[in-house]
Scaffold this motif. Structure first.
Motif, PDB file in Angstrom:
ATOM      1  N   GLY C  24       0.777  -1.230   0.000  1.00 19.40           N
ATOM      2  CA  GLY C  24       0.000   0.000   0.000  1.00 19.40           C
ATOM      3  C   GLY C  24       0.809   1.281   0.000  1.00 19.40           C
ATOM      4  N   SER C  27       1.568   3.235  -3.888  1.00 19.96           N
ATOM      5  CA  SER C  27       0.511   3.772  -4.744  1.00 19.96           C
ATOM      6  C   SER C  27       0.593   5.271  -5.012  1.00 19.96           C
ATOM      7  CB  SER C  27      -0.855   3.426  -4.164  1.00 19.96           C
ATOM      8  OG  SER C  27      -0.983   4.001  -2.892  1.00 19.96           O
ATOM      9  N   VAL C  28       1.168   6.026  -4.124  1.00 19.88           N
ATOM     10  CA  VAL C  28       1.226   7.460  -4.400  1.00 19.88           C
ATOM     11  C   VAL C  28       2.483   7.873  -5.161  1.00 19.88           C
ATOM     12  CG1 VAL C  28      -0.336   8.323  -2.645  1.00 19.88           C
ATOM     13  CG2 VAL C  28       2.019   7.763  -2.030  1.00 19.88           C
ATOM     14  N   ALA C  29       3.514   7.042  -5.059  1.00 21.65           N
ATOM     15  CA  ALA C  29       4.749   7.362  -5.772  1.00 21.65           C
ATOM     16  C   ALA C  29       4.578   7.110  -7.270  1.00 21.65           C
ATOM     17  CB  ALA C  29       5.887   6.504  -5.221  1.00 21.65           C
ATOM     18  N   ASN C  32       3.769  10.050 -13.705  1.00 22.00           N
ATOM     19  CA  ASN C  32       2.458   9.891 -14.310  1.00 22.00           C
ATOM     20  C   ASN C  32       2.443   8.861 -15.424  1.00 22.00           C
ATOM     21  OD1 ASN C  32      -0.115  10.584 -14.004  1.00 22.00           O
ATOM     22  ND2 ASN C  32       0.203  12.768 -14.346  1.00 22.00           N
ATOM     23  N   SER C  35       2.571   5.476 -13.906  1.00 23.75           N
ATOM     24  CA  SER C  35       1.329   4.969 -13.319  1.00 23.75           C
ATOM     25  C   SER C  35       0.305   4.628 -14.403  1.00 23.75           C
ATOM     26  CB  SER C  35       0.757   5.921 -12.272  1.00 23.75           C
ATOM     27  OG  SER C  35       0.723   7.235 -12.741  1.00 23.75           O
TER      28      SER C  35
END
Lengths: 388, 388, 388
Positions: C24, C27-29, C32, C35
């Motif tokens: 968990g 997920s923010v790293a 763009n 991702s």
């Protein structure tokens, strides 16, 4: 006769072998954004594959006791159409693309058109005949596509014919080719044996229908630019909603009770008809085109088909003229009214060329295939399948 | 009565027409990265469409001899819900989005909630009544969604209610609305006729269940930022694994033998319950929420439903209270324990508002629809469908 | 015995709990573009989930009167395999990935291999035994995967074994493990009871087959770089077309009539065999590998299996040796001939290691599971399911 069974596969091997080296080089090139956009196209190509196999395959399972045959025929038709169209594309003839993913999607389009055509003759061909149908259909399809979209023979100026999602090039062409084929193929005795479905075959058929419905936006938006995909999807979904609602009302109105076949088929007419204009119209128009298509299609199933078949004494097994023929033509013509700056003359010319090529090629193909045998008995899996 | 049949379609046309010009302009704007991200949302919207049609549609096919009706009702409900919700969104009322793709996904969420609601009344409505149900349900759904997520009426502060995947807004709302509806709708005689399934209808139902299971991560992650999609998917899948395992053990434990209906339904309870917290929790919590949800749901199917129905003498055909009601509430409440910085008061207030609106609106809707006729006989396709 | 039923679920909870905090965070790293690429992998992971549930699940429904059991077993096996493999990965042992989405895909691969293995023993296990099979299978699978792909024990140099889509690691391993298991598990009486299908179970099985076919490109391309996805997809689809065509001709040639089981199974052999080389070969080779695989697989179903079963007196219920065993080995060996710069010694060593581990581990697992009971009667849902 035995050698003939191996002919299709041999032909494909030989020809793919000629074209082998033309592939596989593009995959490392291309900037990152571009390759991501291509992977998104890939995702839509998988959706289309779902339509071809599960969608068209199970939609055709409605014929009771012919389920294994319909599904196997679907498998074989896809497996003939895709490599064969790919071959053409990799040879660079008839306007082939150079991008792997575009080639794949165009090949799937060709396979879709072939499956539509096969819906008309469903139950009257042996497996080898289905494959022969594929081998004869694909070149005709490619020629028509080339004329309409790539300026082939200089008949239709390139880029002017409006048909993003293939109302004309894919749907109407496949349906009319199929109609041509049944005219020269159906025997009197066969025409007289009714097509029967039951509760289980109906549910399988509705499953196929739902799979087509859900993936239809990806069919229409397959080659659309990323920024236009959402709006295209909205148009397609609204058209499908429109045709689903119209089908219900028309089915009850025309027959008093609902026909499961109407729902399974005509509910999709909005997808067929929105094809031409899916990326160029607004939601309201899409919804209206869907309603019209659903109405026309149900009317064709309930009223036109029984009369027409009474006159020509031929059976369109899946009613492809009703689902793909009329709504496809409707969609192509609708473009004239809803697309800004369209050339009505070009659009009509393209439609007429398609009608002529499809019917003529279908007639000749049906004649050719019927040389390899015609059916007289009702459709049964037991003819070609090992059953317990 | 005849004009009434056309009412829904007329209403939708009229209203979509008002909103026609609001669409279609956004499609050319948007940077490239942004449009790629939108196409990825589009891909998830197709997955959700698969859940609506094939998933919910076939899950409801478990009622023997009612398969064609369940599937047709699904088609019609989706076709009413999506354009109607779209209309609302394009008018910009009740907190509509301006992005085509977000609108589409929000419309699909509304359709999902409607289908859940329809599961409760399945088999008791004619097709026109299903459509009327859709037209009455959507505005109520939209009001509740607006209150909980967009600060409507100032009751719940915008952005504080935690419900990314809709445990409360979609699942609990739909289920409780359905329970409200059956209370005012079921007749005594109908309550006494048992619901029967058979081996074929069970397999179709399990097919629907599997389609829901596989696409559930896309439902929960539909509007989640790209960087959070993988972690969200992992949470949803672990929750589903948890509920599937728990369902098996609970089903055997409570009944001695497995019920196929438990597996087809309660196995999905993890997906329902993880909705609220899918993007904000860790895998272990997701797995535990899934196990709890599967246990609660199976207990509700095996123990609560028979007793409750004995008391209120009403039938919840698909057991939506067991699958979407209790697990949905569980998920909404679980957020209080697993999400950092959550406001428990806001979360509880939102849940209570949903329960009140759903039940009240459901009761009134059931009353209204029953004016158009109530059923007394067991569910049969033959009532509305042409059968051989 | 009762406590034993809860063992699997307890074990998983305990162990996931140990690993809970490992997730968990990623997920923010991530930039763009990265991702977005991960979301595309996510999309393929959903396709794979469709293969696991609807694909393998329904392919196994061909056993008449065993449909509910086959589908429930599929649900349970997936729900055991994914969290259990995830646990391993999050503990960072045996070469785990750090990326959520890669972990998910690797866990799905493990589940696929387990389902293949389960196809061999289908109909002979109670649900608790299926779950125990899962708990015993996954560690063995992980060890073999670690040896072949991550340099485990220094046996195979990391990065040299060619098996992108898992012909060896996933398909051959699962099939041979299953063969090992049946050898120590099948009773004489059970061997003598024939496996029966009917028209409905055949159609469900063909549905599973089509779902596997359509999503197969996403299985092979799951972890491939974006720029290589389209070419990989083209190779996989051409291989599937090749095996589908070859299966038809081989089935008719070897049996005189088509076997629906051949079509449902051997048509997929191209997907199995192209796994090793899917991203490294050219379309022509892919098409030829597919044709060979379809031929080998059909020959195995029609000729080898009856003889082999006559000798060893054991039943491979789904014929996984024919679909996944031989074509998988074919695919792994084919890499030696079509991949530039491959090390034939490493490739052969990896294959031999897989064969040894799979058979040995399968034999021991079968022995262990048969302690919990063996079957003698024909397969029936009624044994474990509540039926009307």
């Amino acid at each position: 006769m035995r050698i003939l069974k191996w002919l299709p596969i041999l032909a494909i091997i030989m020809m793919v072998s000629l074209a082998g080296q033309a592939f596989g080089s593009e995959s490392v090139a291309g900037g990152n954004l571009e390759s991501l956009a291509n992977v998104q196209k890939y995702s839509r190509s998988i959706h289309i594959m779902g339509m071809l196999l599960v969608g068209f395959g199970f939609l055709m399972v409605f014929v009771k006791n012919y389920g294994r045959s319909a599904i196997t025929a679907t498998f074989l038709l896809v497996s003939v159409a895709i490599p064969f169209y790919f071959l053409k594309d990799s040879l660079g003839i008839l306007g082939g693309s150079e991008l792997d993913i575009d080639r794949l999607i165009l090949a799937e389009f060709a396979a879709a058109s072939l499956l539509i055509c096969a819906g008309a003759v469903l139950g009257r061909l042996k497996m080898t005949q289905y494959m022969l149908l594929g081998l004869l259909f694909i070149p005709c399809y490619a020629v028509n596509e080339w004329i309409l979209l790539n300026g082939g023979f200089g008949l239709v100026q390139e880029g002017l014919f409006v048909d993003t999602g293939g109302s004309i090039v894919i749907h109407a062409f496949g349906a009319l080719f199929g109609i041509g084929a049944i005219i020269t193929m159906t025997t009197q005795k066969e025409f007289e044996s009714p097509i029967e479905s039951d509760a289980t075959s109906d549910r399988f058929s509705l499953l196929g229908s739902m799979v087509l419905w859900m993936f239809w936006p990806s069919f229409c938006a397959a080659l659309v630019a990323p920024a236009d995909v959402p709006a295209t999807a909205v148009n397609v979904i609204l058209a499908l909603c429109g045709s689903t609602l119209a089908t219900y009302f028309a089915s009850v109105g025309l027959r008093r009770k609902i026909s499961a076949a109407d729902i399974a088929n005509a509910a999709l007419a909005g997808g067929v008809a929105i094809g031409s204009t899916c990326d160029q119209t607004v939601p309201l128009n899409a919804f209206i085109i869907g309603i019209l298509a659903g109405g026309v299609s149900t009317f064709a199933f309930a009223v036109i088909q029984p009369r027409l078949e009474g006159i020509i004494k031929k059976t369109d097994t899946c009613g492809v003229l009703n689902l793909h023929g009329f709504p496809g033509l409707l969609g192509g013509i609708a473009a004239i009214f809803v697309v800004d700056g369209i050339s009505p003359g070009v659009q009509l010319k393209g439609i007429i060329i398609t009608v002529i090529i499809a019917l003529t090629a279908g007639l000749m193909t049906g004649k050719l295939i019927s040389i390899l045998g015609r059916r007289a008995e009702p459709y049964l899996d037991s003819e070609e399948f090992e059953l317990e």
